[in-house]
Design an enzyme around this catalytic site. Structure first.
Site, PDB file in Angstrom:
ATOM      1  N   TYR A  28      39.209  24.850  45.295  1.00 51.70           N
ATOM      2  CA  TYR A  28      38.154  24.939  45.392  1.00 51.70           C
ATOM      3  C   TYR A  28      37.744  23.509  44.904  1.00 51.70           C
ATOM      4  O   TYR A  28      36.055  24.170  44.244  1.00 51.70           O
ATOM      5  CB  TYR A  28      37.882  26.149  43.817  1.00 51.70           C
ATOM      6  CG  TYR A  28      38.686  27.465  43.870  1.00 51.70           C
ATOM      7  CD1 TYR A  28      40.108  27.671  44.751  1.00 51.70           C
ATOM      8  CD2 TYR A  28      37.706  28.473  43.437  1.00 51.70           C
ATOM      9  CE1 TYR A  28      40.676  28.886  45.046  1.00 51.70           C
ATOM     10  CE2 TYR A  28      39.208  29.720  43.010  1.00 51.70           C
ATOM     11  CZ  TYR A  28      40.439  29.716  44.204  1.00 51.70           C
ATOM     12  OH  TYR A  28      40.143  30.831  43.965  1.00 51.70           O
ATOM     13  N   ASP A  36      43.055  32.071  38.895  1.00 51.45           N
ATOM     14  CA  ASP A  36      42.447  33.187  40.026  1.00 51.45           C
ATOM     15  C   ASP A  36      42.946  34.216  40.089  1.00 51.45           C
ATOM     16  O   ASP A  36      42.374  35.217  39.504  1.00 51.45           O
ATOM     17  CB  ASP A  36      41.544  32.102  40.868  1.00 51.45           C
ATOM     18  CG  ASP A  36      40.045  33.167  41.160  1.00 51.45           C
ATOM     19  OD1 ASP A  36      39.916  34.029  40.798  1.00 51.45           O
ATOM     20  OD2 ASP A  36      39.573  32.572  42.802  1.00 51.45           O
ATOM     21  N   LYS A  83      54.145  25.247  42.559  1.00 53.12           N
ATOM     22  CA  LYS A  83      54.572  25.548  43.364  1.00 53.12           C
ATOM     23  C   LYS A  83      53.988  24.414  44.346  1.00 53.12           C
ATOM     24  O   LYS A  83      54.480  23.692  45.137  1.00 53.12           O
ATOM     25  CB  LYS A  83      53.325  25.796  44.401  1.00 53.12           C
ATOM     26  CG  LYS A  83      53.564  26.912  46.388  1.00 53.12           C
ATOM     27  CD  LYS A  83      54.489  28.387  45.987  1.00 53.12           C
ATOM     28  CE  LYS A  83      55.730  28.024  47.093  1.00 53.12           C
ATOM     29  NZ  LYS A  83      56.219  29.257  46.853  1.00 53.12           N
ATOM     30  N   ASP A 101      55.783  32.565  42.320  1.00 55.95           N
ATOM     31  CA  ASP A 101      56.179  33.706  43.103  1.00 55.95           C
ATOM     32  C   ASP A 101      57.169  34.518  42.425  1.00 55.95           C
ATOM     33  O   ASP A 101      57.143  35.694  41.672  1.00 55.95           O
ATOM     34  CB  ASP A 101      57.094  33.382  44.520  1.00 55.95           C
ATOM     35  CG  ASP A 101      57.507  32.019  45.397  1.00 55.95           C
ATOM     36  OD1 ASP A 101      56.283  31.154  44.858  1.00 55.95           O
ATOM     37  OD2 ASP A 101      57.145  32.090  45.921  1.00 55.95           O
TER      38      ASP A 101
HETATM   39 MG    MG Z   1      38.876  35.483  40.495  1.00 55.63          MG
END
Ligand code: MG
Ligand code: NAI
Length: 340
Positions: free
Chosen positions: A124, A229, A171, A205
């Site tokens: 982000y 998120d 990850k 996962d």
């Molecule tokens: Mg969101």
């Protein structure tokens, strides 16, 4: 009275903000709101920019904001107001408590977990480039400082609230450097400062599969920005949806409280929005006030509000997203009527 910046935002934002302000007033919460705008609403109010500096400086001045959702166009158009706000105010920790609500039937009982999300970097960061024709890249940023800062925050939050386990979703098998650094930071903070807290690492996962199989095994979930998120909405779905999922963004100096949900354009302006997510974010704000500024009145108001909405739900007062029939305003009246 504590001055709090109210940012109604876009879509259903103004409707749910009005609802929260009504409940706060009726509950005699020791808060006085000053309204500032962000998002498309800021443009409509003539600000000339989506994140006006007057809004940012009001939050800097008063330290606290309650924020409605802001629309971000998909694909092209301006950058996310939310991301810009979190980065500008250094609100590095997003916290989203996820709990079953009374009277809201879900697949699972005993869900009581908290998502802690790094809020300032990862994918982000907004660093995207076209590096050749038809080739675009998006940069995932991790800094040791931000990774350690969020790890500290998560472990401290867990220990202060008598939560016994921190699980990191990652990850690092694929993103060895960025997620690797996130893991190293968490391991380091755990081993050096919180060795008695149970620590767990799950590749995201499988972690998500476990979340939807048995959410009760989770306590504090520590995630970098993107995973936090995504996992937040998944967790919202475990306890009744986005209508009951509150949140807060904390920095060293300021805090902005906002629901997990967005501006819900599909139901905006129709008196269909569930105001509970923002109201619960508001009670988080009151509890924060009580803790940070040692104001018992804030805690009393938060407890009154929580009792009232719990009772309303238990007695079957619900908005449509929870299978009920009440509109935003009627549900708000139902909560106000149960304030004691
Ligand atoms: Mg969101
Ligand atoms: P959304 O969260 O706005 O809506 C997803 C679904 O949940 C919709 O069907 C909506 O009607 C429902 N929903 C959401 N909140 C609800 C509530 N309080 N009561 C009843 N139903 C509710 O997500 P979507 O549609 O993906 O995004 C819409 C816009 O919101 C986008 O522009 C997005 O960028 C923005 N957004 C802003 C956020 C923020 O300001 N913090 C967070 C998430 C999205």
């Amino acid at each position: 009275m504590h001055t709090v910046v109210a940012i109604p935002g876009d879509g259903i934002g103004p409707e749910v903000m009005t609802s929260v302000q009504r409940v706060f007033e009726a509950a005699e919460a020791p808060v006085s709101f000053v309204v500032h705008h962000a998002g498309q609403a800021a443009l409509e109010h003539g600000a000339g920019e989506i994140l006006p500096h007057t809004t940012l400086s009001a939050i800097r001045e008063h330290g606290l904001a309650l924020k409605g959702p802001c629309t971000t166009p998909i694909g092209t158009g301006f950058r996310s107001v939310n991301v810009a706000l979190r980065q500008s105010l250094k609100l590095f920790a997003a916290v989203r408590p996820v709990r079953n609500m009374p009277g809201v039937p879900t697949r699972f009982e005993n869900v009581d977990l908290v998502v802690v999300r790094e809020n300032t970097e990862g994918l982000y960061s907004g660093i995207e480039n076209e590096i050749a024709e038809d080739v675009v890249v998006s940069m995932k940023v991790a800094t040791r400082r931000a990774c350690e800062r969020i790890a500290h925050w998560a472990f401290r939050y867990a220990s202060q609230r008598e939560r016994t386990k921190v699980t990191v979703f990652h990850k690092a098998n694929i993103m060895k450097l960025t997620d690797g650094m996130f893991l190293e930071a968490a391991r380091h903070v755990h081993a050096s400062e919180y060795p008695t807290t149970t620590y767990e690492e799950l590749i995201i996962d499988a972690g998500q599969m476990r979340l939807v199989q048995d959410p009760s095994r989770f306590d504090v979930l520590l995630c970098e920005n993107l995973y936090g998120d995504l996992v937040s909405d998944l967790c919202a779905g475990l306890v009744g949806g986005l209508g009951v999922s509150p949140g807060a963004n904390f920095g060293e100096e300021h805090a902005v409280f906002e629901a997990v949900h967005g501006s819900a354009p599909d139901i905006a302006g129709k008196d269909l929005a569930n105001p509970l997510a923002l109201l619960m974010s508001g009670t988080m704000l009151l509890n924060h006030l009580a803790e940070a500024r040692k104001d018992d009145r804030a805690q009393v108001a938060a407890a009154r509000i929580k009792r009232a909405y719990d009772l309303a739900l238990t007695e079957g007062a619900r908005t449509r997203d929870l299978g009920g029939e009440l509109g935003t305003e009627a549900f708000t009246r139902a909560v106000v009527a149960r304030l004691t």
